[in-house]
Enzyme design. Structure first.
Site, PDB file in Angstrom:
ATOM      1  N   ASP B  27       0.862  -1.179   0.000  1.00  0.00           N
ATOM      2  CA  ASP B  27       0.000   0.000   0.000  1.00  0.00           C
ATOM      3  C   ASP B  27       0.904   1.237   0.000  1.00  0.00           C
ATOM      4  O   ASP B  27       1.783   1.371   0.850  1.00  0.00           O
ATOM      5  CB  ASP B  27      -0.876  -0.031   1.262  1.00  0.00           C
ATOM      6  N   ASP B 121      -3.300   2.679  -5.862  1.00  0.00           N
ATOM      7  CA  ASP B 121      -2.138   2.720  -4.972  1.00  0.00           C
ATOM      8  C   ASP B 121      -1.958   1.485  -4.105  1.00  0.00           C
ATOM      9  O   ASP B 121      -1.231   1.539  -3.120  1.00  0.00           O
ATOM     10  CB  ASP B 121      -2.207   3.971  -4.100  1.00  0.00           C
ATOM     11  N   GLU B 122      -2.627   0.367  -4.415  1.00  0.00           N
ATOM     12  CA  GLU B 122      -2.394  -0.825  -3.606  1.00  0.00           C
ATOM     13  C   GLU B 122      -2.590  -2.089  -4.432  1.00  0.00           C
ATOM     14  O   GLU B 122      -3.297  -2.083  -5.437  1.00  0.00           O
ATOM     15  CB  GLU B 122      -3.298  -0.843  -2.362  1.00  0.00           C
TER      16      GLU B 122
END
Lengths: 382, 426
Positions: B27, B121-122
């Site tokens: 993350d 974003d993860e």
């Protein structure tokens, strides 16, 4: 029907009549050219329900009548005939063409099924042909070629009493040109706008470029609106594109204090050179400082390039990313020895403001302001 | 995005046993804020929030400095500025986010093809197959953190565990800029003290039902008699929760199908509908789901297609190509509604409706043009994404859809929604 006509006159007339015919058509009859003769002469016409072309030439008419023949075939034949008068004669549903020692037999298509060519009845104004032709060429480059959005595949004509505005956009750039014209009978104060397919307008510009004056008329028939251009016994009509042209004029900045002046020819050369290493659709990076303009092509692993040229900057330093093809369209269209790039800021801080290209007659003397080309820079990636 | 400000950050012991923990959850740390600060390092120490200063904007991310003031994602900007008057508000720059997201995802894929992208974003990685080549999961996690920092200047946190669920919690606990391994043997002990909301699938409603019977922690759920749980949340959820609470999570890491050709949703009604307004409402809901999925996958659709099936099973499909690809629900809805209107179905009962985005492309930037017809909606919908990411899919929706929202937001009362591509159910 029976007539005889000068070879060169005939060949030129046929080539005009077929120029705007669609490449492919679902109705074979629309690929034909209609030839009609009567006491006043010979008329050649083509029409595909959108665009029509019609021209009148002198011929020796022995017997009036009308025939419909394949346009492309007739144009090919007419361009290769030997230097001798051309004779046409009908025999039943066949057409006999003889010219010197050559003779052709063509099949006539059913004239009665051919649509009737639109008649021009509206009011008309006059525009100098050379200037109109130049204006069309300058503006039409910016028109969209994507049929998904028909409205912007057209050039918007904005008719006022003594000047005519031409506007085109493909959403990445906008080109605007103003020319003087004599609105003649048109108007009475009411501004008219007409959205003409860019392709048709470009053909009109090329065809009528050396014709003195072009008469422009607006007609409406059965709720479809038409525009007609005529000069030299030739007339082109086109249906107008329906819809509302986007209000692009408001994208232009009113004043700009941050600008650079560059030699147009030098810039075009440099952009073409540096772009050689760019991948398709990639943009060039332009850095303007007090020392001049640096162009850099980066992003590809195989090759990079850069070049520095003179530029006279007023205001802040600026870095922009521009698509070379779009830039060169604007540089070619501005038609002046020097060019001014005016930089703007956008309300959205992440989006670069559009850049305005205008003419500049010398390093410190602005040129004619009749042409403007507004270009959206790409986003700068670090 | 996490509420934590990093003060309770956990770090793995150097000798943590990672022999049975092949699942990584990576993350990025306050991704939007960190990317936006890359080219203004002088502001990096300041409290920063991404969003618009104006009107009713919400915070889409805050950096750790801002979180110490209590500024959190999805908080109204006005409130954030109250809490932290020195807050630096930066406008989001999605082109840059996508650019960096692409770099980061590529780093993951260099480690293993088993990458399941969860958002911009993860991602989950399953590194079972990479041990011989690249080392243990912890070593791979450290490599990822190093490469991400070297290639982008950004920080990320890696959670490592035996299951996806625990890996995700671990990355949350390890933030910021950390790496946390939960050895398989310690999974249950790690989970037990956590609040029930940490369990996957426990939203406000379920939490309320559980708290009503005094179940507050994961341990409570794990130890609760099955009968009690079933009565509170129903048999399916009860089983799922108890398995999760005991550290069991059978879900695998599923890499996205190479290139999704289309994203679509359709709904079959128990009772056919004929009311044009009801049909429009369904189209709106479907368009919303399609657009949200497009945005989550960082895709835009160049073509919008609809499908309508009548009671006699005749099925009509229509599609329309757009000038510019879109991921804006409003735009998809307008095109879909136009296509349905053009069918002139005039009151014929409809048993199924579908909306689909086709000709997908990645990373299309609407700001490349001089003007963006969808600008306002795009902004509104990206705010909606933020809220949904935080409070769940039912947190915000079109007012037109309100009456069909209760009781279970994801399933309309009179129909079943079928997804063409299984969504990640979190």
């Amino acid at each position: 029907m029976r007539f005889s006509v000068n070879r060169d006159v005939f060949s030129e007339a046929v080539s005009f009549a077929v120029k705007l015919l669609p490449q492919r058509t679902t109705l074979p009859i629309l690929s034909g050219v209609l030839i009609e003769t009567n006491d006043t002469g010979l008329t050649l016409s083509s029409f595909d329900y959108e665009v029509s072309a019609q021209t009148k030439i002198v011929a020796e008419i022995e017997e009036s009548g009308s025939i419909l023949v394949s346009g492309r075939l007739l144009a090919d034949i007419a361009s290769r005939l030997p230097n001798a008068p051309v004779q046409f004669a009908t025999e039943d549903n066949r057409i006999l063409v003889t010219c010197g020692s050559a003779s052709f037999t063509l099949l006539s298509m059913p004239v009665e099924e051919y649509p009737s060519i639109p008649e021009i009845s509206g009011q008309s104004g006059l525009v100098p042909a050379d200037e109109f032709s130049a204006a069309v060429a300058q503006v039409a480059v910016a028109a969209s070629r994507d049929d998904v959005t028909p409205v912007i595949t057209g050039v918007q004509l904005e008719v006022a009493e003594n000047h005519l505005g031409l506007v085109a956009t493909d959403r990445y750039r906008v080109a605007v040109r103003e020319i003087d014209w004599d609105s003649g009978e048109i108007g009475g104060g009411e501004p008219i706008t007409a959205l003409v397919p860019a392709r048709t307008l470009q053909e009109v510009g090329k065809t009528f470029g050396h014709s003195g004056n072009i008469s422009v008329a607006f007609t409406s028939k059965d709720d479809r609106e038409l525009i007609a251009f005529s000069a030299d016994n030739k007339t082109v009509t086109s249906l107008l594109i329906k819809g509302t042209f986007p209000p692009v004029r408001r994208l232009f900045p009113e004043t700009t204090e941050n600008y650079a002046v560059i030699n147009t020819g030098e810039l075009i050369e440099a952009v073409r050179r540096v772009s050689l290493v760019l991948e398709r659709e990639a943009a060039l990076r332009f850095t303007f400082t007090i020392d001049g303009l640096v162009m850099e092509a980066v992003g590809s692993e195989q090759a990079q390039a850069s070049e520095k040229i003179d530029a006279l900057l007023t205001g802040e330093d600026i870095v922009l990313s521009l698509k070379p093809a779009f830039l060169i369209d604007g540089l070619n269209a501005v038609r002046s020895e020097f060019v001014r790039f005016s930089f703007t800021k956008s309300e959205n801080t992440n989006k670069p403001g559009p850049m305005l290209i205008t003419a500049q007659s010398s390093k410190d003397q602005p040129g004619a302001d009749s042409y403007k080309y507004l270009l959206q820079p790409n986003l700068l990636l670090r | 995005m996490s509420k934590q400000d990093g003060r309770e950050r956990l770090v793995s012991a150097a000798n943590a046993d990672d022999s049975e923990t092949p699942i990584l959850h990576v993350d990025m740390d306050s991704f939007f804020a960190s990317v936006s600060l890359l080219d203004r390092p002088e502001d990096a120490h300041r409290p920063v929030a991404i969003g618009h200063r104006s009107g009713r904007s919400v915070v889409s991310t805050a950096n750790y400095a801002a979180r110490r003031y209590g500024v959190n994602a999805a908080m109204p900007m006005a409130r954030a500025l109250q809490l932290c008057p020195s807050l630096l508000v930066i406008e989001p720059d999605f082109a840059a986010y996508r650019h960096y997201s692409g770099i980061v995802m590529n780093i993951f894929r260099e480690m293993t093809p088993m990458v399941e992208v969860l958002g911009i974003d993860e991602a989950f990685l399953d590194v079972s197959g990479a041990r011989r080549l690249l080392g243990s999961p912890s070593e791979i996690g450290q490599q990822i953190r190093r490469r991400v920092r070297e290639q982008t200047g950004l920080a990320c946190t890696v959670g490592i565990a035996a299951t996806k669920f625990v890996a995700k919690i671990a990355s949350g606990k390890g933030k910021p800029d950390g790496l946390l391994v939960i050895p398989k043997a310690e999974t249950v002990a790690f989970l037990r003290p956590l609040p029930i909301r940490a369990l996957w699938g426990v939203g406000a409603k379920t939490a309320e039902s559980l708290e009503r019977i005094a179940l507050r922690t994961v341990a409570d759920v794990a130890d609760a008699p099955e009968r009690l749980l079933v009565r509170a949340v129903g048999p399916a959820t009860a089983l799922k929760l108890q398995l999760l609470a005991r550290g069991q999570d059978a879900r695998r890491v599923e890499p996205a199908v190479a290139a999704e050709k289309s994203i679509g949703h359709e709904v079959t009604f128990e009772h056919s509908i004929a009311d044009p307004r009801a049909i429009r409402r369904e189209l709106l809901g479907l368009s919303d789901r399609v657009a949200a999925r497009l945005r989550a996958a960082d895709m835009s659709a160049k073509t919008v297609a609809i499908k309508v099936r009548f009671d006699d099973f005749t099925t009509l499909s229509r599609s329309r190509t757009l000038a510019e690809p879109t991921h804006v629900a409003r735009r998809i809805f307008e095109e879909a509604a136009d296509l349905v209107d053009a069918l002139e179905i005039a009151g014929r009962p409809v048993r199924l409706i579908g909306v689909r985005g086709e000709q997908l492309q990645t990373g299309t930037d609407p700001r490349a043009a001089l003007w963006d017809p969808d600008e306002d909606w795009r902004e509104a919908e990206s705010a909606i994404d933020t809220l949904r990411a935080r409070f769940g899919a039912g947190a915000i929706m079109s007012a037109a859809l309100l009456d069909r929202a209760a009781p279970a937001p994801s399933v309309p009362p009179h129909g079943i929604v079928r997804d063409h591509i299984e969504p990640y159910d979190h």
